[in-house]
Design a protein around this motif. Structure first.
Motif, mmCIF file in Angstrom:
data_model
loop_
_atom_site.group_PDB
_atom_site.id
_atom_site.type_symbol
_atom_site.label_atom_id
_atom_site.label_comp_id
_atom_site.label_asym_id
_atom_site.label_seq_id
_atom_site.Cartn_x
_atom_site.Cartn_y
_atom_site.Cartn_z
ATOM 1 N N ASN A 209 -3.274 16.385 -0.093
ATOM 2 C CA ASN A 209 -3.200 16.949 -1.439
ATOM 3 C C ASN A 209 -3.019 15.924 -2.545
ATOM 4 O OD1 ASN A 209 -3.204 19.807 -0.567
ATOM 5 N ND2 ASN A 209 -1.280 19.250 0.403
ATOM 6 N N MET A 210 -3.041 14.627 -2.220
ATOM 7 C CA MET A 210 -2.855 13.630 -3.270
ATOM 8 C C MET A 210 -3.589 12.333 -2.917
ATOM 9 S SD MET A 210 1.187 12.664 -2.705
ATOM 10 C CE MET A 210 1.623 14.392 -2.831
ATOM 11 N N PRO A 211 -4.253 11.713 -3.900
ATOM 12 C CA PRO A 211 -5.009 10.492 -3.626
ATOM 13 C C PRO A 211 -4.121 9.274 -3.392
ATOM 14 C CG PRO A 211 -5.132 11.050 -5.951
ATOM 15 C CD PRO A 211 -4.451 12.195 -5.278
ATOM 16 N N VAL A 212 -2.943 9.257 -4.014
ATOM 17 C CA VAL A 212 -2.011 8.142 -3.826
ATOM 18 C C VAL A 212 -0.643 8.720 -3.470
ATOM 19 C CG1 VAL A 212 -0.881 6.130 -4.841
ATOM 20 C CG2 VAL A 212 -3.244 6.672 -5.465
ATOM 21 N N LEU A 213 -0.155 8.374 -2.291
ATOM 22 C CA LEU A 213 1.156 8.811 -1.837
ATOM 23 C C LEU A 213 2.122 7.633 -1.955
ATOM 24 C CD1 LEU A 213 3.218 10.594 -0.351
ATOM 25 C CD2 LEU A 213 2.150 9.872 1.810
ATOM 26 N N ARG A 214 3.174 7.820 -2.720
ATOM 27 C CA ARG A 214 4.192 6.775 -2.886
ATOM 28 C C ARG A 214 5.426 7.156 -2.072
ATOM 29 N NH1 ARG A 214 2.927 3.194 -6.869
ATOM 30 N NH2 ARG A 214 1.180 3.776 -8.211
ATOM 31 N N PRO A 239 -10.459 8.915 3.598
ATOM 32 C CA PRO A 239 -11.081 7.786 2.888
ATOM 33 C C PRO A 239 -10.913 7.917 1.378
ATOM 34 C CG PRO A 239 -12.529 8.581 4.630
ATOM 35 C CD PRO A 239 -11.393 9.571 4.533
ATOM 36 N N GLY A 240 -10.534 6.819 0.751
ATOM 37 C CA GLY A 240 -10.318 6.821 -0.692
ATOM 38 C C GLY A 240 -8.884 7.105 -1.091
ATOM 39 N N HIS A 241 -8.058 7.581 -0.147
ATOM 40 C CA HIS A 241 -6.647 7.828 -0.421
ATOM 41 C C HIS A 241 -5.837 6.599 -0.001
ATOM 42 C CE1 HIS A 241 -6.794 12.491 -0.689
ATOM 43 N NE2 HIS A 241 -7.980 11.968 -0.986
ATOM 44 N N ARG A 242 -4.694 6.398 -0.655
ATOM 45 C CA ARG A 242 -3.866 5.240 -0.358
ATOM 46 C C ARG A 242 -2.402 5.638 -0.242
ATOM 47 N NH1 ARG A 242 -5.925 0.460 -0.395
ATOM 48 N NH2 ARG A 242 -3.911 -0.561 -0.684
ATOM 49 N N ILE A 243 -1.676 4.820 0.520
ATOM 50 C CA ILE A 243 -0.227 4.978 0.641
ATOM 51 C C ILE A 243 0.431 3.720 0.095
ATOM 52 C CG2 ILE A 243 1.727 5.276 2.215
ATOM 53 C CD1 ILE A 243 -0.191 6.661 4.155
ATOM 54 N N MET A 244 1.363 3.898 -0.826
ATOM 55 C CA MET A 244 2.160 2.803 -1.368
ATOM 56 C C MET A 244 3.571 2.913 -0.802
ATOM 57 S SD MET A 244 0.183 1.033 -3.378
ATOM 58 C CE MET A 244 1.387 0.083 -4.325
ATOM 59 N N LEU A 258 4.030 -9.279 10.735
ATOM 60 C CA LEU A 258 3.863 -9.807 12.093
ATOM 61 C C LEU A 258 2.903 -8.962 12.927
ATOM 62 C CD1 LEU A 258 7.545 -10.826 12.949
ATOM 63 C CD2 LEU A 258 5.619 -12.357 12.480
ATOM 64 N N LEU A 259 2.851 -7.679 12.652
ATOM 65 C CA LEU A 259 1.968 -6.790 13.409
ATOM 66 C C LEU A 259 0.552 -6.752 12.840
ATOM 67 C CD1 LEU A 259 4.483 -3.878 14.042
ATOM 68 C CD2 LEU A 259 3.505 -5.401 15.766
ATOM 69 N N GLY A 260 0.315 -7.514 11.792
ATOM 70 C CA GLY A 260 -1.033 -7.634 11.261
ATOM 71 C C GLY A 260 -1.466 -6.529 10.316
ATOM 72 N N PHE A 261 -0.516 -5.745 9.816
ATOM 73 C CA PHE A 261 -0.873 -4.665 8.905
ATOM 74 C C PHE A 261 -0.987 -5.135 7.450
ATOM 75 C CE2 PHE A 261 1.260 -2.064 12.308
ATOM 76 C CZ PHE A 261 0.107 -1.431 12.734
ATOM 77 N N ASP A 262 -0.592 -6.357 7.193
ATOM 78 C CA ASP A 262 -0.686 -6.905 5.837
ATOM 79 C C ASP A 262 -2.121 -7.362 5.586
ATOM 80 O OD1 ASP A 262 0.072 -7.716 3.339
ATOM 81 O OD2 ASP A 262 0.904 -9.633 3.989
ATOM 82 N N ASP A 263 -3.010 -6.379 5.482
ATOM 83 C CA ASP A 263 -4.447 -6.612 5.419
ATOM 84 C C ASP A 263 -4.998 -5.766 4.264
ATOM 85 O OD1 ASP A 263 -7.247 -6.447 5.744
ATOM 86 O OD2 ASP A 263 -7.116 -6.614 7.916
ATOM 87 N N PRO A 264 -5.699 -6.361 3.312
ATOM 88 C CA PRO A 264 -6.193 -5.599 2.149
ATOM 89 C C PRO A 264 -7.185 -4.496 2.517
ATOM 90 C CG PRO A 264 -7.102 -7.831 2.168
ATOM 91 C CD PRO A 264 -6.035 -7.792 3.206
ATOM 92 N N THR A 265 -7.769 -4.547 3.712
ATOM 93 C CA THR A 265 -8.705 -3.494 4.109
ATOM 94 C C THR A 265 -7.986 -2.243 4.611
ATOM 95 O OG1 THR A 265 -8.908 -4.277 6.400
ATOM 96 C CG2 THR A 265 -10.398 -5.233 4.745
ATOM 97 N N ILE A 266 -6.696 -2.347 4.856
ATOM 98 C CA ILE A 266 -5.906 -1.203 5.332
ATOM 99 C C ILE A 266 -5.403 -0.431 4.107
ATOM 100 C CG2 ILE A 266 -3.775 -0.518 6.512
ATOM 101 C CD1 ILE A 266 -4.174 -2.850 8.399
ATOM 102 N N PRO A 267 -5.616 0.870 4.050
ATOM 103 C CA PRO A 267 -5.243 1.640 2.844
ATOM 104 C C PRO A 267 -3.749 1.965 2.750
ATOM 105 C CG PRO A 267 -6.256 3.089 4.444
ATOM 106 C CD PRO A 267 -6.350 1.710 5.016
ATOM 107 N N VAL A 268 -2.929 1.074 3.255
ATOM 108 C CA VAL A 268 -1.477 1.187 3.134
ATOM 109 C C VAL A 268 -0.983 -0.134 2.577
ATOM 110 C CG1 VAL A 268 0.730 1.590 4.268
ATOM 111 C CG2 VAL A 268 -1.343 2.735 5.127
ATOM 112 N N GLU A 269 -0.224 -0.081 1.507
ATOM 113 C CA GLU A 269 0.224 -1.308 0.841
ATOM 114 C C GLU A 269 1.741 -1.289 0.683
ATOM 115 O OE1 GLU A 269 -0.152 -3.547 -3.512
ATOM 116 O OE2 GLU A 269 -1.586 -1.976 -2.934
ATOM 117 N N LEU A 270 2.387 -2.380 1.055
ATOM 118 C CA LEU A 270 3.805 -2.539 0.792
ATOM 119 C C LEU A 270 3.969 -3.147 -0.570
ATOM 120 C CD1 LEU A 270 3.977 -1.987 3.872
ATOM 121 C CD2 LEU A 270 5.870 -3.612 3.946
ATOM 122 N N ALA A 271 4.522 -2.379 -1.504
ATOM 123 C CA ALA A 271 4.684 -2.869 -2.875
ATOM 124 C C ALA A 271 5.699 -4.005 -2.895
ATOM 125 C CB ALA A 271 5.144 -1.742 -3.780
#
Length: 272
Positions: A209-214, A239-244, A258-271
């Motif tokens: 229900n939301m394009p960006v989940l914080r 696709p097109g939705h992101r998690i902050m 360390l687990l390799g999730f710090d990748d700009p292609t992954i639609p999850v970002e640690l602010a």
């Protein structure tokens, strides 16, 4: 700001609270529910019961109290999410116009949800109701889940998507996900392999229900590799939705890298 907590019974609840009550036995439900309704009548709340509660329960208060059995109203099909959220919002507004302090809702969830409701559906529906409550609606909502009716995995899911929990489970919900502000949700506790599926179901319900989940993770103690994988899996489903992910602690941030999730292609970002 809403804060997650376990509550000892229903007496401490107040306006804005959305409570998951796991009910161990019918006699305990009868006693606690009567007290909950009578307390509300004494302090000027409008009462709304969703279920098959005997009308005698309502003798102590105004005739404007509402007794609605969703199962009867829908021929046993239960209610969809829109119907439930709209009803609570509409009646809370009416209670305010009528001069009540708030709307006090007791919902027997075995009468609200249709037979065969899945944990993912519970997460979606309860989180949408929690968004209404967290948005400033002058209401108290107690969702009663009898342990004799619902399976353990559904009870665990229900407990994890309410900011407040009371009752008896073999193990209390390891994490809690609940509304804090528009587009913002708090994640507290621990997300590990045991709760990863429940966590995935909850996040899926929000992302739909939301394009960006914080997600504010100030109260998150730990999320292990399985929890992180479920977070990414949920984001990939839309696709097109992101998690902050915001306010995460240094341990979470280090493990993420360390687990390799710090990748700009992954639609999850640690602010930062």
């Amino acid at each position: 700001m809403r804060i997650a907590r376990s509550v000892a019974g229903l007496s401490p609840v107040d306006v804005g609270d959305h409570v998951c009550w796991v009910v161990p036995a019918e006699d305990e439900f009868q006693r606690a529910a009567r007290d909950f309704l009578r307390d509300g009548a004494k302090i000027g709340d409008k009462l709304m019961v969703l279920g098959s509660v005997p009308p005698a329960w309502l003798e102590v208060q105004s005739p404007r109290a509402l007794l609605i059995d969703p199962a009867d109203a829908t021929g046993g099909a239960g209610w969809d999410t829109d119907a439930l959220v709209s009803l609570v919002g509409r009646e809370a507004e009416a209670a305010d116009r009528q001069g009540f302090r708030a709307l006090r809702v007791l919902a027997q969830m075995e009468r609200v949800w249709p037979e065969g409701t899945t944990p993912q559906q519970v997460a979606d529906r309860e989180l949408r109701l929690d968004a209404l409550m967290g948005g400033g609606t002058a209401a108290i909502v107690v969702c009663a889940y009898p342990s004799s009716v619902f399976p353990p995995e559904l009870l665990e899911q229900a407990g994890s998507v309410h900011p407040h929990f009371t009752g008896r489970l073999e193990q209390a919900p390891a994490f809690q996900l609940f509304h804090s502000a528009k587009g913002h949700w708090n994640l507290n506790g621990v997300v590990d392999a045991d709760g990863a599926e429940s966590f995935h179901a909850a996040v899926i319900g929000l992302l739909r229900n939301m394009p960006v989940l914080r997600l504010s993770c100030r109260g998150l103690q730990l999320i292990d590799a399985s929890g992180m994988q479920m977070l990414v899996k949920a984001a990939d489903a839309f696709p097109g939705h992101r998690i902050m992910v915001e306010d995460s602690n240094p341990t979470v941030r280090k493990c993420w890298e360390l687990l390799g999730f710090d990748d700009p292609t992954i639609p999850v970002e640690l602010a930062p």
